[in-house]
Write a protein that holds these residues in place. Structure first.
Motif, PDB file in Angstrom:
ATOM      1  N   ARG A 295      38.950  15.823  19.372  1.00  0.00           N
ATOM      2  CA  ARG A 295      37.512  15.520  19.352  1.00  0.00           C
ATOM      3  C   ARG A 295      37.265  14.012  19.394  1.00  0.00           C
ATOM      4  O   ARG A 295      36.354  13.544  20.086  1.00  0.00           O
ATOM      5  CB  ARG A 295      36.886  16.132  18.099  1.00  0.00           C
ATOM      6  N   ARG A 299      35.671  12.094  22.752  1.00  0.00           N
ATOM      7  CA  ARG A 299      34.471  11.271  22.580  1.00  0.00           C
ATOM      8  C   ARG A 299      34.644   9.937  23.293  1.00  0.00           C
ATOM      9  O   ARG A 299      33.743   9.495  24.038  1.00  0.00           O
ATOM     10  CB  ARG A 299      34.200  11.029  21.094  1.00  0.00           C
ATOM     11  N   LEU A 340      30.472  14.001  15.151  1.00  0.00           N
ATOM     12  CA  LEU A 340      30.910  13.696  16.504  1.00  0.00           C
ATOM     13  C   LEU A 340      30.064  14.454  17.519  1.00  0.00           C
ATOM     14  O   LEU A 340      29.735  15.633  17.314  1.00  0.00           O
ATOM     15  CB  LEU A 340      32.377  14.087  16.694  1.00  0.00           C
ATOM     16  N   VAL A 343      31.026  17.040  23.886  1.00  0.00           N
ATOM     17  CA  VAL A 343      31.111  16.500  25.241  1.00  0.00           C
ATOM     18  C   VAL A 343      31.244  17.656  26.225  1.00  0.00           C
ATOM     19  O   VAL A 343      31.700  18.748  25.875  1.00  0.00           O
ATOM     20  CB  VAL A 343      32.293  15.528  25.394  1.00  0.00           C
TER      21      VAL A 343
END
Length: 528
Positions: A295, A299, A340, A343
């Motif tokens: 993750r 990002r 986070l 995406v």
């Protein structure tokens, strides 16, 4: 050593040469090329060309490729970027003025100029022993005389029915009575065979100039595309400097941006801050750490990666140990990170090829049209399936991956190479679009942290984090899924197998080669 009472297969072990691909006909063609005196580069391009015929949903001459190459196994790894660019007329303003909010997944605006044929020609000229004509003959034969559709290929074709019905020429070529061909059926591609013969005779000019280019540009323009014959004629790949890090005593090489390869290196750097060896290889803790490292890395992939010709990227900082150490402190062992962004991680199809020859030339080679059957557009007379790499571009002014004239998009296909003590020890790769950095990290840690042989490392069950959810293959134990949920993860079954890969390991001390091919595809490793 694997449990011989359970399903699976052993790695392939030999001394002279080894080829591993995702299709048996491709592996066989590579081995035959090696036996006929070709080297690893000849065999890799030969294998890629065969796969462009027999796995047309995943790859083709209307796509791109990237290559890592270690001549005679030396640690000085060469990298070739064979990715194509957007048309000269593809400005952000053009799309904004016409109220586009994103580049479509399919159709003419998703098509960047294919870079694969330029790359094949350059690589054969620079590093091969055989002529392009010799290297393309097996692919021509299968396109002309036909080949039998394999099971994973049929699985993918069924999933792509909507794409194939959207283009009359794709439907004519890949459907029968409106339905995809099934496993065991024989398929021929006479138009593609003729195109390959033209390329074999004329080299890159046979694709980027003349009748083939006119066919493709004419079709794209008829559909509203911005492509021109000049865009095709000016296509050229380039040698670039690979990026690398050290992980568990190995130097791991990847392609630099515009490729997403540094995403895998960032994942590995983060994971190196944890003692994975003390964890279960398919346990809750290991998979949780892998997901959280992924993750963070993804990002940064979406924040920074673009075409280095048009945007500056902090590559050195992203790959520094200090940066990875700082990121690792954000990972909590008892819960997922909560701050986070998600995406965009679409599925895609690719082929990956790993080959080592008797001189220990090592090739890590990947070729793709991105999504299944790419843009869904087929050249009416050439039989070429055009990629949809342009769909990766953004329409956000200031983003490193914003569309612009003659720009390469952020690219997912990524070959890998491991080097130890100054010598190449493993060309490797994992297919699967956005999953690939995750797959590289998973397979490498399976081998370097958990001591798996390459076939075990590929066979092991996988997970992937997408859209806020962990997608888990059916091989992940129920108690592990429950454990991940207890940590706070949302978990679901993976809708399809996660990626597919190939590995060849060079043992310099014993003089042996060990090959492996992913059971999620139809392929195999073979050597002699």
């Amino acid at each position: 050593m694997r449990n011989f009472q359970l399903p699976g297969r052993s790695p392939v072990r030999t001394m002279e040469a080894m080829a591993a691909t995702s299709h048996p006909l491709s592996t066989l063609a590579a081995v035959e090329m090696l036996r006929a005196g070709g080297n690893a580069m000849d065999a890799a391009v030969c294998a890629a060309a065969v796969q462009a015929v027999v796995e047309p949903q995943s790859t083709g001459i209307g796509g791109d490729c990237f290559v890592l190459y270690a001549p005679k196994g030396e640690g000085n790894v060469l990298a070739f970027n064979g990715s194509g660019r957007s048309p000269e007329a593809a400005t952000l303003e053009w799309y904004v003025e016409r109220d586009f909010t994103e580049i479509p997944t399919h159709g003419p605006h998703s098509v960047t100029i294919p870079g694969a044929i330029d790359a094949w020609c350059r690589l054969i000229e620079d590093h091969g022993r055989k002529s392009l004509d010799e290297v393309l003959q097996p692919a021509i034969r299968y396109a002309e005389r036909g080949y039998v559709i394999h099971d994973r290929v049929a699985f993918d074709w069924n999933d792509a029915l909507g794409t194939l019905t959207g283009d009359e020429y794709a439907a004519r070529l890949f459907l029968k009575d409106g339905a995809p061909l099934q496993a065991g059926a024989v398929h021929v591609q006479p138009e593609l065979a003729a195109t390959l013969r033209t390329i074999a005779a004329r080299g890159r000019a046979g694709f980027y100039e003349g009748a083939v280019a006119e066919d493709l540009v004419g079709r794209l323009q008829a559909l509203g595309g911005l492509h021109t014959l000049d865009d095709f004629a000016s296509t050229a790949g380039e040698y670039v400097q690979p990026v690398s890090i050290s992980y568990r005593g190995h130097d791991i090489y990847q392609m630099p941006p515009n490729n997403q390869g540094l995403t895998a290196l960032l994942m590995l750097n983060i994971l190196s801050e944890f003692d994975l060896k003390g964890l279960g290889p398919c346990g809750v803790e290991r998979l949780h750490l892998e997901v959280e490292a992924g993750r963070l890395a993804y990002r940064d992939r979406d924040r920074y990666i673009g075409d280095p010709d048009q945007v500056d990227m902090p590559v050195d900082r992203l790959l520094s140990r200090d940066y990875a150490r700082a990121l690792s402190t954000a990972i909590k062992r008892d819960r997922p990170m909560s701050d986070l962004p998600d995406v965009a991680l679409p599925n895609s199809d690719t082929v990956y090829i790993s080959i080592v020859d008797s001189e220990r030339n090592a090739v890590s080679f990947i070729n793709s049209t991105f999504h299944s059957f790419g843009s869904g557009i087929v050249g009416p007379r050439s039989g070429v399936v055009l990629q949809n790499r342009g769909s990766s571009f953004r329409l956000d002014q200031g983003h490193p991956n914003v569309i612009a004239p003659r720009k390469r998009p952020m690219h997912t296909i990524m070959p890998g190479m491991a080097v130890k003590d100054g010598r190449a020890v493993m060309p490797f790769g994992v297919m699967g679009g956005a999953y690939q950095p995750f797959g590289h990290a998973h397979v490498l840690t399976n081998m370097l942290d958990f001591g798996m042989d390459p076939q075990e490392a590929l066979d092991a069950p996988r997970v992937f984090y997408r859209d806020g959810v962990i997608e888990a293959e059916s091989g992940v134990a129920a108690e592990v899924l429950s454990g991940l949920e207890a940590l706070g993860h949302a978990v679901t079954g993976a809708p399809e197998p996660l990626g597919g890969g190939q590995v060849v390991v060079i043992d310099w001390e014993s003089g042996t080669l060990t090959g492996a091919s992913d059971p999620r595809k139809d392929g195999c490793a073979l050597g002699f």
